[in-house]
Design a protein around this motif. Structure first.
Motif, short mmCIF file in Angstrom:
data_model
loop_
_atom_site.label_atom_id
_atom_site.label_comp_id
_atom_site.label_asym_id
_atom_site.label_seq_id
_atom_site.Cartn_x
_atom_site.Cartn_y
_atom_site.Cartn_z
N HIS A 145 -11.55 5.19 -6.25
CA HIS A 145 -11.97 3.81 -6.56
C HIS A 145 -13.23 3.24 -5.85
CE1 HIS A 145 -8.65 3.20 -9.42
NE2 HIS A 145 -7.98 4.24 -8.42
N GLU A 148 -15.99 2.66 -8.12
CA GLU A 148 -16.00 1.43 -8.67
C GLU A 148 -16.52 0.23 -7.86
OE1 GLU A 148 -13.32 -1.22 -11.92
OE2 GLU A 148 -12.40 -0.18 -10.14
N ALA A 224 -10.38 -4.44 -6.04
CA ALA A 224 -9.76 -3.37 -6.99
C ALA A 224 -10.41 -2.00 -6.10
CB ALA A 224 -10.33 -3.47 -8.29
N GLY A 225 -11.59 -2.22 -5.75
CA GLY A 225 -12.48 -0.83 -5.23
C GLY A 225 -11.77 -0.74 -3.76
N GLN A 229 -6.98 -0.36 -5.99
CA GLN A 229 -7.09 0.72 -6.63
C GLN A 229 -6.75 0.66 -7.99
OE1 GLN A 229 -5.15 4.11 -4.39
NE2 GLN A 229 -6.15 3.46 -2.60
N GLU A 230 -7.43 -0.14 -8.82
CA GLU A 230 -7.20 -0.10 -10.15
C GLU A 230 -8.65 -0.06 -10.80
OE1 GLU A 230 -6.49 -3.82 -12.12
OE2 GLU A 230 -6.60 -4.82 -10.45
N TRP A 231 -8.75 0.49 -12.06
CA TRP A 231 -10.14 0.37 -12.77
C TRP A 231 -10.16 -1.18 -13.36
CZ3 TRP A 231 -12.95 4.13 -11.03
CH2 TRP A 231 -12.59 5.19 -10.72
N TYR A 232 -10.80 -1.89 -12.40
CA TYR A 232 -10.90 -3.37 -12.92
C TYR A 232 -11.87 -3.40 -14.13
CZ TYR A 232 -11.00 -8.38 -12.32
OH TYR A 232 -11.09 -9.78 -12.71
N ILE A 234 -12.53 -1.31 -16.51
CA ILE A 234 -11.79 -0.87 -17.75
C ILE A 234 -10.59 -1.68 -18.26
CG2 ILE A 234 -10.67 1.09 -18.65
CD1 ILE A 234 -11.97 2.90 -16.96
N ASN A 235 -10.14 -2.25 -17.34
CA ASN A 235 -8.94 -3.14 -17.59
C ASN A 235 -9.26 -4.42 -17.89
OD1 ASN A 235 -7.07 -0.87 -16.90
ND2 ASN A 235 -6.71 -1.66 -14.68
N TRP A 237 -12.40 -5.14 -19.60
CA TRP A 237 -13.61 -4.91 -20.21
C TRP A 237 -14.47 -6.01 -20.92
CZ3 TRP A 237 -14.10 -5.59 -25.34
CH2 TRP A 237 -13.02 -5.61 -26.14
#
Length: 269
Positions: A145, A148, A224-225, A229-232, A234-235, A237
């Motif tokens: 992450h 990101e 998040a990065g 540890q989430e694909w902020y 994408i989640n 968008w």
């Protein structure tokens, strides 16, 4: 659109010059200090410790936020603010302060706020590196992450440039705008999820309005990065597309304003 393309072309063609001037500006800012460049990290560190003491200890908000220790949650969210705040404040007054130095030179005026922002960007990268080391010690290790995080670090620069391109032009014409900018930034700091986040207790329509604040996107993106540890992107968008559109609009308006007034700067300065 031609004005925007010309501005972007000036940034690319002047990239090496912007780097040189940014490093020179960084030395000027710290030449009278015994610790020199270390103050670029020490000063934010002192402020962050003060914020933790007030908001995390005295106000008893040291409880976990979104499952994260408050200190780490706050550090991740505030990590970009010192760069963003200084870039907007100093970049907004950069043209009328530096214009006399380059008035008789073949120098792209749009590069003036750029090198001011870049000088603060170097400090931001060093501070972010120090915060990452603190997180590693605390058990939040590097992950995929971080890719990101790189996007959000670059985005913070792009957003700062988009804003200062417009404000540095308008401030030459109306000097009082500098005071308005300072007040707006202070308000944005406290309504953004940097030191606290109670947006979940607000009505849904008000939450939607607060999310339109680009600082909201950056603060949660850094977290998040670095931590969650989430694909902020994408989640969220829709929020990402909004922020991309916002920057494009700011760049377009800023470019139009800059080209409209740049040949009259000498009259206002």
């Amino acid at each position: 659109m031609r004005a925007l393309l010309n501005i972007l072309k000036e940034q690319v063609n002047s990239f090496y010059l912007i780097q040189r001037l940014a490093k020179f500006q960084l030395r000027i800012d710290n030449q009278s200090n015994y610790l020199g460049f270390l103050w670029e990290i020490l000063n934010p560190a002192i402020q962050m410790a003060m914020y933790w003491f007030i908001f995390g200890y005295i106000m008893r908000r040291n409880d976990p936020v979104d499952g994260l220790p408050y200190a780490f949650w706050m550090l991740a969210g505030i990590s970009f603010w010192f760069f963003f705040n200084k870039s907007i404040l100093q970049g907004s007054k950069s043209i009328y302060q530096k214009y006399s130095m380059v008035a008789k030179m073949n120098f792209p005026l749009s590069a003036i706020p750029s090198y001011i922002i870049m000088s603060k960007y170097y400090s931001h990268l060093f501070l972010l590196g120090a915060i990452m080391v603190v997180f590693w010690i605390g058990g939040y290790y590097p992950s995929i992450h971080y890719f990101e995080l790189i996007i959000f670090v670059l985005w913070s620069y792009i957003l700062a440039f988009a804003i200062t391109l417009l404000t540095s032009t308008l401030t030459v014409v109306v000097r009082d705008l500098q005071m308005i900018i300072q007040s707006v930034l202070q308000a944005m700091f406290f309504i953004s999820p940097i030191l606290w986040d109670r947006s979940g207790s607000l009505p849904e329509w008000l939450q939607s309005i607060l999310m339109l604040n680009p600082i909201y996107f950056l603060a949660n993106g850094y977290r998040a990065g670095l931590l969650t540890q989430e694909w902020y992107i994408i989640n969220n968008w829709e929020l990402a597309l909004y922020n991309v559109g916002l920057v494009i609009v700011l760049l377009w308006i800023g470019s139009k304003a800059h080209y409209k007034f740049r040949h009259r700067f000498s009259d206002f300065v």
